[in-house]
Design an enzyme around this catalytic site. Structure first.
Site, PDB file in Angstrom:
ATOM      1  N   ASP A 272      -8.769  71.420  -4.392  1.00 19.40           N
ATOM      2  CA  ASP A 272      -8.135  72.460  -3.593  1.00 19.40           C
ATOM      3  C   ASP A 272      -8.864  73.783  -3.841  1.00 19.40           C
ATOM      4  O   ASP A 272      -9.357  74.029  -4.945  1.00 19.40           O
ATOM      5  CB  ASP A 272      -6.668  72.589  -4.002  1.00 19.40           C
TER       6      ASP A 272
ATOM      7  N   HIS B 175      -7.721  76.614  -4.267  1.00 13.29           N
ATOM      8  CA  HIS B 175      -6.996  77.411  -5.254  1.00 13.29           C
ATOM      9  C   HIS B 175      -6.935  76.680  -6.587  1.00 13.29           C
ATOM     10  O   HIS B 175      -6.831  75.450  -6.624  1.00 13.29           O
ATOM     11  CB  HIS B 175      -5.575  77.710  -4.773  1.00 13.29           C
TER      12      HIS B 175
ATOM     13  N   HIS C 118       0.375  74.009  -8.030  1.00 16.80           N
ATOM     14  CA  HIS C 118       0.717  75.343  -8.544  1.00 16.80           C
ATOM     15  C   HIS C 118       2.034  75.350  -9.322  1.00 16.80           C
ATOM     16  O   HIS C 118       2.297  76.299 -10.078  1.00 16.80           O
ATOM     17  CB  HIS C 118       0.830  76.351  -7.391  1.00 16.80           C
TER      18      HIS C 118
END
Length: 703
Positions: free
Chosen positions: A184, A186, A144
């Site tokens: 993942d 996300h 991220h």
């Protein structure tokens, strides 16, 4: 000689683990999901299985700024390098709050540099041929982290730094093309941005998207984000529109999206952003990939790049599931034959929609996507369904709306019996016309068409999950229940959007308010509530599911069915008739049947006086006829002025599904949340600031 030859042929797998990365932890939240125990749990399980003895174990090595600078700005590097120093003690927490889902402490700087440096180290050594593959058990995670800011528990983008290191700093190693696979749950927004225009990196991410509402939110994770310039076609997003995706869904994506692209791209190296929050039982991801599923995903990737694979840990927050999933991947890299399991279920139909959409979006770049893929079953092998709501592609539940309505049609006839307790029956007996052979329109009822169980009231106990026979099942009563129930008042206790009276009146008068995406049919009796009161109860408010027909993307409000002295929730109580309460119950569970004039159909009641009596004695009752509905559990909250207070929420069995991630927890949409705020403020219960804090607390507090 043969034994020695066997040793030489075994894959050499490197592992990186270093306790120093456990010094990064949240100073304000002992229960933060990104905890040092994550990597300890992995290492302890590997150690208990003798895995380190079969691999080469390396200590972590800190990254150099010049290599980090290839993907991050100098300002960002300066922040992470200095954040743990004494000079930041007084403002460290304040700085953390300025970012999205970030914490800092005195060990954060070292851990971040060690995580990035470890992935660089093993990536280089695998590229050199010293190891066949490697697993970096590192934290904090990285995918991220964007060029100029930390985000989502991530400080440096570990995988992106390592990929750039190979491509830009070590060209002599012959790594010209890198495939990054991010599994993942996300979306890897940071990694995507770093290689948006770079064809040397094929970035592939499969993740929950939920119409852009699932973290990190926004459009970055949509399938239309395919890269730009020379990088066009080299960014592939496979966005799930709901939770509960499992092995079959992921393997279908592997077979029909990732593997055909990998075969055409022919990468020199594969880096895996190995997040395991799509794993079964993860409290955040809401999916159900098993260790076996991860092992198969890994084995399929081992067919490419000469098996040169580096997996770096990203997310994964159920310690047991995380550790077992990583173990399965390491065993796959070791080419063990011991990983067992099966994937007999079929993918969800929604999965095939996404696969086809991704292939169509990228067919101009990848000729393999121009081929048609075979049609698959509409129903998953385990009997689960997805539900595509009108105008939405993100609504999902265990039953289709048609199934729920069919269940209602098949079973609800037995509820024509008002099942009245004796004391109530004595009061209203004069109102009742004993005409079991005629319905309220004067049409004959074919009693032979009722199934053999139709003398049983379709309610179920949370304790036994069995149908409970009505003690008055032999009492024949008129099916014109509305004239009876219109004379009986109850309090309906609302805790969600219905706390705002204009919103609740949509269920009574019909229509919609601002933010709603569909009209309500309203009640047959459109009389306004006779009285409105407020009350607090010792129940827990939370927000679950990820999309609703009425409000679109975002969670809906639920009340924990069981009371707890430490919990407090606000409810707005409306005095309405039992007839109106039944109509609200229908609409809350999306089971509205309409007459030709558009008004709600006068079918039999879902909640009769026998059910009311049972709920008063047992504190709640789950209506089997509403199986599949989100608000099928009727909770008895006591009385006010001798009238029962009733609310509707999820069955107790769903609470464990929310806790395990099988059902998603999700923040409400802004428009939906605004109705709660307006209700609390206009009801003079809280100020606007207090109402927002009340909702925020319900979102972030663990269930």
């Amino acid at each position: 000689m043969d034994s020695n030859q066997g040793e030489v042929c075994r894959p050499r797998v490197a592992l990186v683990y270093d306790e120093r990365m456990c010094q990064h932890w949240d100073p304000d939240d002992d229960d933060h999901p990104e905890t040092p125990e994550r990597i300890r749990a992995i290492w302890n399980l590997l150690d208990s299985r003798g895995i380190p003895q079969r691999c080469v174990v390396l200590n972590a090595k800190a990254a150099e700024d010049k290599f980090i600078r290839s993907v991050h700005t100098q300002k960002h590097i300066n922040l992470i390098r200095n954040i743990s120093s004494r000079g930041y003690d007084s403002r460290r927490n304040r700085l953390a709050l300025s970012f999205n889902s970030i914490y800092f402490n005195q060990g954060s700087s070292e851990a971040a540099y060690l995580a990035a440096g470890s992935v660089i180290e093993v990536t280089e050594r695998v590229a050199k041929g010293e190891f066949s593959s490697a697993v970096a058990i590192v934290r904090p995670p990285g995918h991220h982290a964007e060029p100029d800011k930390p985000m989502g528990f991530c400080l440096f983008n570990n995988v992106a730094i390592a990929a750039n290191y190979l491509l830009n700093e070590r060209p002599e190693l012959g790594i010209r093309k890198v495939l990054i696979v991010d599994w993942d749950v996300h979306h890897g927004n940071g990694t995507q941005k770093m290689f948006w225009k770079d064809p040397r990196v094929l970035f592939f991410s499969v993740h929950r998207f939920d119409s852009g509402t699932f973290y990190p939110s926004g459009d970055d994770g949509s399938l239309s984000m395919i890269g730009e310039g020379l990088g066009a076609g080299y960014n592939i997003n496979v966005p799930w529109e709901h939770g509960q995706c499992g092995d079959a869904d992921y393997l279908a994506v592997w077979d029909h999206v990732l593997i055909p692209v990998a075969r055409a791209y022919n990468p020199d190296m594969i880096l895996i952003s190995g997040g395991f929050d799509a794993a079964i039982d993860d409290p955040i991801g809401g999916c159900c990939v098993t260790p076996y599923g991860y092992s198969i995903m890994m084995k399929k990737l081992m067919e490419f790049a000469g098996g040169r694979i580096v997996m770096a840990l990203e997310g994964g927050y159920d310690l047991n599931s995380l550790a077992n999933s990583v173990l399965a991947c390491v065993e796959a890299l070791l080419e063990d034959k011991s990983v067992v399991g099966s994937s007999e279920a079929y993918p969800f139909e929604a999965t095939w929609h996404v696969i086809r959409a991704v292939r169509q979006e990228l067919s101009a770049f990848w000729p393999a996507f121009s081929e048609e893929i075979p049609n698959k079953m509409e129903k998953s092998g385990d009997g689960s369904y997805y539900a595509m709501e009108p105008g939405l592609s993100s609504t999902f539940d265990s039953d289709t709306e048609d199934e729920v309505i069919n269940t209602l049609a098949e079973n609800v006839a037995s509820l024509c019996d008002a099942n009245l307790p004796k004391d109530v029956l004595d009061v209203i007996q004069p109102l009742m016309k004993l005409k079991i052979d005629e319905d309220h329109h004067g049409k004959k009822i074919d009693t032979n068409s009722f199934s053999s169980h139709e003398e049983t009231s379709l309610v179920s106990s949370e304790e036994s999950n069995e149908l409970l026979p009505s003690p008055y099942q032999n009492v024949a009563v008129s099916c014109d229940w509305r004239s009876i129930f219109s004379k009986i008042n109850v309090w309906y206790g609302s805790f969600g959007s219905n706390m705002w009276k204009p919103r609740f009146l949509c269920y009574i008068e019909g229509g919609q308010v601002e933010g709603m995406q569909r009209l309500c049919s309203g009640s047959k009796d459109r009389s306004s509530p006779k009285e409105t009161k407020w009350k607090t109860v010792h129940h827990r408010l939370f927000f679950g599911r990820s999309c609703t027909r009425t409000w679109g993307a975002g969670g809906a409000a639920f009340l924990h069915p069981e009371s707890n002295a430490g919990d407090k929730a606000y409810i707005c109580m409306y005095k309405i008739t039992l007839e109106q309460f039944n109509d609200v119950l229908l609409q809350e569970n999306c089971l509205v049947l309409e007459e030709n004039d558009g008004s709600i159909e006068s079918g039999p009641p879902l909640f009769d006086l026998s059910a009311l009596d049972f709920s008063a004695k047992n504190k709640s009752i789950t209506l089997e006829v509403l199986k599949g509905g989100w608000y099928s559990n009727l909770v008895y909250l006591g009385t006010d002025g001798d009238l029962p207070i009733l609310t509707m929420t999820c069955p107790l069995s769903h609470i464990e599904s929310f806790r395990s991630g099988k059902l998603p927890l999700c923040a409400p949409a802004e428009a939906y949340a605004n109705t709660l705020v307006r209700g609390l403020v206009e009801g003079k219960q809280l100020s606007e600031e207090e109402a927002l804090e009340y909702i925020h607390g319900a979102v972030i507090r663990q269930l």
